[in-house]
Enzyme design. Structure first.
Site, PDB file in Angstrom:
ATOM      1  N   ASP A   1       0.845  -1.197   0.000  1.00 14.45           N
ATOM      2  CA  ASP A   1       0.000   0.000   0.000  1.00 14.45           C
ATOM      3  C   ASP A   1       0.877   1.242   0.000  1.00 14.45           C
ATOM      4  O   ASP A   1       0.997   1.971   0.993  1.00 14.45           O
ATOM      5  CB  ASP A   1      -0.938  -0.026   1.214  1.00 14.45           C
ATOM      6  CG  ASP A   1      -1.966  -1.143   1.119  1.00 14.45           C
ATOM      7  OD1 ASP A   1      -2.313  -1.533  -0.010  1.00 14.45           O
ATOM      8  OD2 ASP A   1      -2.407  -1.643   2.167  1.00 14.45           O
TER       9      ASP A   1
ATOM     10  N   LYS B   1       0.023  -8.049  -2.045  1.00 14.81           N
ATOM     11  CA  LYS B   1      -1.306  -7.503  -2.304  1.00 14.81           C
ATOM     12  C   LYS B   1      -1.195  -6.134  -2.968  1.00 14.81           C
ATOM     13  O   LYS B   1      -0.443  -5.265  -2.489  1.00 14.81           O
ATOM     14  CB  LYS B   1      -2.097  -7.364  -0.999  1.00 14.81           C
ATOM     15  CG  LYS B   1      -3.505  -6.817  -1.198  1.00 14.81           C
ATOM     16  CD  LYS B   1      -4.242  -6.663   0.117  1.00 14.81           C
ATOM     17  CE  LYS B   1      -3.891  -5.385   0.849  1.00 14.81           C
ATOM     18  NZ  LYS B   1      -4.469  -4.172   0.215  1.00 14.81           N
TER      19      LYS B   1
ATOM     20  N   ASP C   1      -6.485  -6.658  -4.820  1.00 10.43           N
ATOM     21  CA  ASP C   1      -7.474  -6.303  -3.801  1.00 10.43           C
ATOM     22  C   ASP C   1      -8.226  -5.039  -4.224  1.00 10.43           C
ATOM     23  O   ASP C   1      -8.038  -3.966  -3.664  1.00 10.43           O
ATOM     24  CB  ASP C   1      -6.751  -6.093  -2.464  1.00 10.43           C
ATOM     25  CG  ASP C   1      -7.677  -5.664  -1.336  1.00 10.43           C
ATOM     26  OD1 ASP C   1      -8.857  -6.055  -1.365  1.00 10.43           O
ATOM     27  OD2 ASP C   1      -7.209  -4.931  -0.442  1.00 10.43           O
TER      28      ASP C   1
ATOM     29  N   LYS D   1     -11.732  -5.223  -4.694  1.00 12.40           N
ATOM     30  CA  LYS D   1     -13.076  -5.351  -4.105  1.00 12.40           C
ATOM     31  C   LYS D   1     -14.169  -4.971  -5.106  1.00 12.40           C
ATOM     32  O   LYS D   1     -14.998  -4.102  -4.853  1.00 12.40           O
ATOM     33  CB  LYS D   1     -13.187  -4.478  -2.849  1.00 12.40           C
ATOM     34  CG  LYS D   1     -12.146  -4.785  -1.772  1.00 12.40           C
ATOM     35  CD  LYS D   1     -12.305  -3.854  -0.580  1.00 12.40           C
ATOM     36  CE  LYS D   1     -11.297  -4.137   0.509  1.00 12.40           C
ATOM     37  NZ  LYS D   1      -9.913  -3.721   0.133  1.00 12.40           N
ATOM     38  N   PHE D   2     -14.188  -5.640  -6.240  1.00 11.27           N
ATOM     39  CA  PHE D   2     -15.165  -5.317  -7.280  1.00 11.27           C
ATOM     40  C   PHE D   2     -16.588  -5.419  -6.729  1.00 11.27           C
ATOM     41  O   PHE D   2     -16.957  -6.382  -6.057  1.00 11.27           O
ATOM     42  CB  PHE D   2     -15.017  -6.266  -8.468  1.00 11.27           C
ATOM     43  CG  PHE D   2     -13.683  -6.191  -9.158  1.00 11.27           C
ATOM     44  CD1 PHE D   2     -13.152  -4.976  -9.542  1.00 11.27           C
ATOM     45  CD2 PHE D   2     -12.964  -7.340  -9.425  1.00 11.27           C
ATOM     46  CE1 PHE D   2     -11.922  -4.896 -10.191  1.00 11.27           C
ATOM     47  CE2 PHE D   2     -11.740  -7.284 -10.077  1.00 11.27           C
ATOM     48  CZ  PHE D   2     -11.215  -6.059 -10.450  1.00 11.27           C
ATOM     49  N   HIS D   3     -17.393  -4.411  -7.043  1.00 11.26           N
ATOM     50  CA  HIS D   3     -18.788  -4.367  -6.581  1.00 11.26           C
ATOM     51  C   HIS D   3     -19.556  -3.514  -7.585  1.00 11.26           C
ATOM     52  O   HIS D   3     -19.539  -2.291  -7.525  1.00 11.26           O
ATOM     53  CB  HIS D   3     -18.858  -3.750  -5.176  1.00 11.26           C
ATOM     54  CG  HIS D   3     -20.220  -3.830  -4.553  1.00 11.26           C
ATOM     55  ND1 HIS D   3     -20.466  -3.405  -3.270  1.00 11.26           N
ATOM     56  CD2 HIS D   3     -21.400  -4.285  -5.026  1.00 11.26           C
ATOM     57  CE1 HIS D   3     -21.746  -3.589  -2.970  1.00 11.26           C
ATOM     58  NE2 HIS D   3     -22.333  -4.113  -4.032  1.00 11.26           N
ATOM     59  N   ASP D   4     -20.232  -4.185  -8.513  1.00 16.37           N
ATOM     60  CA  ASP D   4     -20.939  -3.481  -9.581  1.00 16.37           C
ATOM     61  C   ASP D   4     -21.971  -4.446 -10.155  1.00 16.37           C
ATOM     62  O   ASP D   4     -22.186  -5.530  -9.611  1.00 16.37           O
ATOM     63  CB  ASP D   4     -19.926  -3.015 -10.645  1.00 16.37           C
ATOM     64  CG  ASP D   4     -20.340  -1.718 -11.319  1.00 16.37           C
ATOM     65  OD1 ASP D   4     -21.520  -1.629 -11.755  1.00 16.37           O
ATOM     66  OD2 ASP D   4     -19.508  -0.797 -11.426  1.00 16.37           O
TER      67      ASP D   4
ATOM     68  N   PRO E   1     -23.390  -7.376 -12.452  1.00 13.06           N
ATOM     69  CA  PRO E   1     -22.658  -8.612 -12.759  1.00 13.06           C
ATOM     70  C   PRO E   1     -21.806  -8.555 -14.015  1.00 13.06           C
ATOM     71  O   PRO E   1     -20.663  -9.045 -14.012  1.00 13.06           O
ATOM     72  CB  PRO E   1     -23.783  -9.654 -12.876  1.00 13.06           C
ATOM     73  CG  PRO E   1     -24.847  -9.146 -11.947  1.00 13.06           C
ATOM     74  CD  PRO E   1     -24.814  -7.648 -12.099  1.00 13.06           C
TER      75      PRO E   1
ATOM     76  N   THR F   1     -20.347  -6.011 -15.503  1.00 12.97           N
ATOM     77  CA  THR F   1     -19.161  -5.177 -15.314  1.00 12.97           C
ATOM     78  C   THR F   1     -18.131  -5.894 -14.457  1.00 12.97           C
ATOM     79  O   THR F   1     -16.919  -5.861 -14.748  1.00 12.97           O
ATOM     80  CB  THR F   1     -19.564  -3.841 -14.656  1.00 12.97           C
ATOM     81  OG1 THR F   1     -20.447  -3.142 -15.538  1.00 12.97           O
ATOM     82  CG2 THR F   1     -18.354  -2.972 -14.376  1.00 12.97           C
TER      83      THR F   1
ATOM     84  N   THR G   1     -12.533  -4.686   7.827  1.00  9.94           N
ATOM     85  CA  THR G   1     -11.994  -4.706   9.189  1.00  9.94           C
ATOM     86  C   THR G   1     -12.000  -3.329   9.844  1.00  9.94           C
ATOM     87  O   THR G   1     -11.820  -3.212  11.049  1.00  9.94           O
ATOM     88  CB  THR G   1     -10.567  -5.267   9.208  1.00  9.94           C
ATOM     89  OG1 THR G   1      -9.762  -4.539   8.278  1.00  9.94           O
ATOM     90  CG2 THR G   1     -10.559  -6.736   8.836  1.00  9.94           C
TER      91      THR G   1
ATOM     92  N   ARG H   1      -2.198  -6.993  13.627  1.00  8.34           N
ATOM     93  CA  ARG H   1      -1.409  -6.023  14.377  1.00  8.34           C
ATOM     94  C   ARG H   1      -0.654  -6.751  15.482  1.00  8.34           C
ATOM     95  O   ARG H   1      -1.095  -7.789  15.975  1.00  8.34           O
ATOM     96  CB  ARG H   1      -2.302  -4.941  15.004  1.00  8.34           C
ATOM     97  CG  ARG H   1      -2.958  -4.025  13.967  1.00  8.34           C
ATOM     98  CD  ARG H   1      -1.911  -3.206  13.245  1.00  8.34           C
ATOM     99  NE  ARG H   1      -2.465  -2.284  12.279  1.00  8.34           N
ATOM    100  CZ  ARG H   1      -2.626  -2.537  10.995  1.00  8.34           C
ATOM    101  NH1 ARG H   1      -2.316  -3.726  10.524  1.00  8.34           N
ATOM    102  NH2 ARG H   1      -3.091  -1.621  10.175  1.00  8.34           N
TER     103      ARG H   1
ATOM    104  N   GLY I   1       0.275  -5.091   6.237  1.00  5.41           N
ATOM    105  CA  GLY I   1       0.762  -3.925   5.519  1.00  5.41           C
ATOM    106  C   GLY I   1       1.654  -3.054   6.367  1.00  5.41           C
ATOM    107  O   GLY I   1       2.855  -3.300   6.494  1.00  5.41           O
ATOM    108  N   ARG I   2       1.063  -2.034   6.977  1.00  2.00           N
ATOM    109  CA  ARG I   2       1.841  -1.023   7.688  1.00  2.00           C
ATOM    110  C   ARG I   2       2.805  -1.547   8.737  1.00  2.00           C
ATOM    111  O   ARG I   2       3.914  -1.026   8.855  1.00  2.00           O
ATOM    112  CB  ARG I   2       0.893   0.019   8.292  1.00  2.00           C
ATOM    113  CG  ARG I   2       0.379   1.012   7.260  1.00  2.00           C
ATOM    114  CD  ARG I   2      -0.795   1.827   7.764  1.00  2.00           C
ATOM    115  NE  ARG I   2      -2.026   1.040   7.786  1.00  2.00           N
ATOM    116  CZ  ARG I   2      -3.222   1.560   7.991  1.00  2.00           C
ATOM    117  NH1 ARG I   2      -3.358   2.856   8.196  1.00  2.00           N
ATOM    118  NH2 ARG I   2      -4.291   0.797   7.974  1.00  2.00           N
TER     119      ARG I   2
END
Length: 254
Positions: free
Chosen positions: A9, A31, A58, A60-63, A65, A67, A122, A196, A228-229
């Protein structure tokens, strides 16, 4: 070590590739999220794939079907190992994603990517879900256990929908992992961000709400953990990754 996925990221391909070079051999994959993909496009995914890395896209496709299916097919063509959609997009959308991955891979002789579904981010807690109408606002008063159970209920409901849609697994917080493993069985992939502590340096939860250490997440049944961080923001990212793995060394790192 294969279970450890490093979230790249960062803001540029140069920084992402430098991190990948430093962490290759200790990470099971990398990722690529919205920040890096928006800045650099598919070329950063292709660059990592060309180096032999497993890439978790990552986005997070949300449209609708169709597309989502087209986006999944495009991601399959440039060789990602795993990608995700939002389970809240519904069964028809998830089935379209599943079919698109399989058909694109078959047509071009490629490895089919794992297609998994995001349940509840999360960063969200019961109050945030109540604000969106995803759980009943009435759960926000009274006993402390009521909101947590409402989040868990929604996660399990969406995971079951993803499983019924033929997807390979879900993304969920480590706090729901044990319940998901019990509900969905041993072969269902559970990918857990929100890691974490556990040896990696971290200044706290950042914007994560439902967190655990790497040791706790793997013990609960996570297939993969995304970090990540706590690693990429450390002065020495490889040392931070090694510390995280040492903390879980009694576990089975596939």
């Amino acid at each position: 070590m294969d279970q450890l996925l490093i979230a790249l990221d960062v803001e540029s391909a140069a920084k992402a590739l430098a991190l990948a070079d430093a962490l290759r051999g200790i990470a099971g994959g990398f990722k690529i999220g919205s920040r890096l993909f928006t800045a650099e496009g598919p070329s950063i995914a292709r660059a990592l794939v060309d180096k032999g890395d497993r890439v978790f896209l990552d986005l997070k496709f949300h449209d609708i079907p169709n597309t989502v299916a087209q986006a999944v097919a495009a991601a399959t063509w440039f060789g990602v190992w795993m990608l995700n959609v939002h389970a809240s997009g519904g069964k028809t959308m998830m089935e379209a994603a599943r079919d698109a991955a399989r058909e694109a891979a078959t047509r071009d002789g490629l490895q089919r990517p794992l297609v998994i579904a995001v349940t509840v981010l999360t960063s969200m807690n019961a109050q945030a879900l109540a604000e969106t109408g995803s759980i009943a606002a009435g759960h926000e008063s009274g006993h402390e256990s009521a909101p947590a159970s409402s989040v868990l209920d929604r996660v399990i409901r969406l995971a079951r929908l993803a499983e019924a849609s033929g997807l390979d697994g879900v993304v969920a917080s480590p706090q729901e992992t044990a319940a998901l493993r019990s509900t969905c069985g041993a072969t269902f992939s559970i990918v857990t961000p929100g890691i974490r502590g556990g040896g990696a340096q971290s200044g706290g939860k950042d914007d994560q709400e439902r967190t655990m250490s790497a040791r706790e997440a793997i013990a609960a049944g996570a297939s993969y953990i995304v970090v990540g961080r706590p690693i990429i923001a450390a002065p020495d990212p490889r040392a931070a990754a090694e510390a995280l793995i040492r903390n879980g060394q009694h576990l089975t790192w596939r």
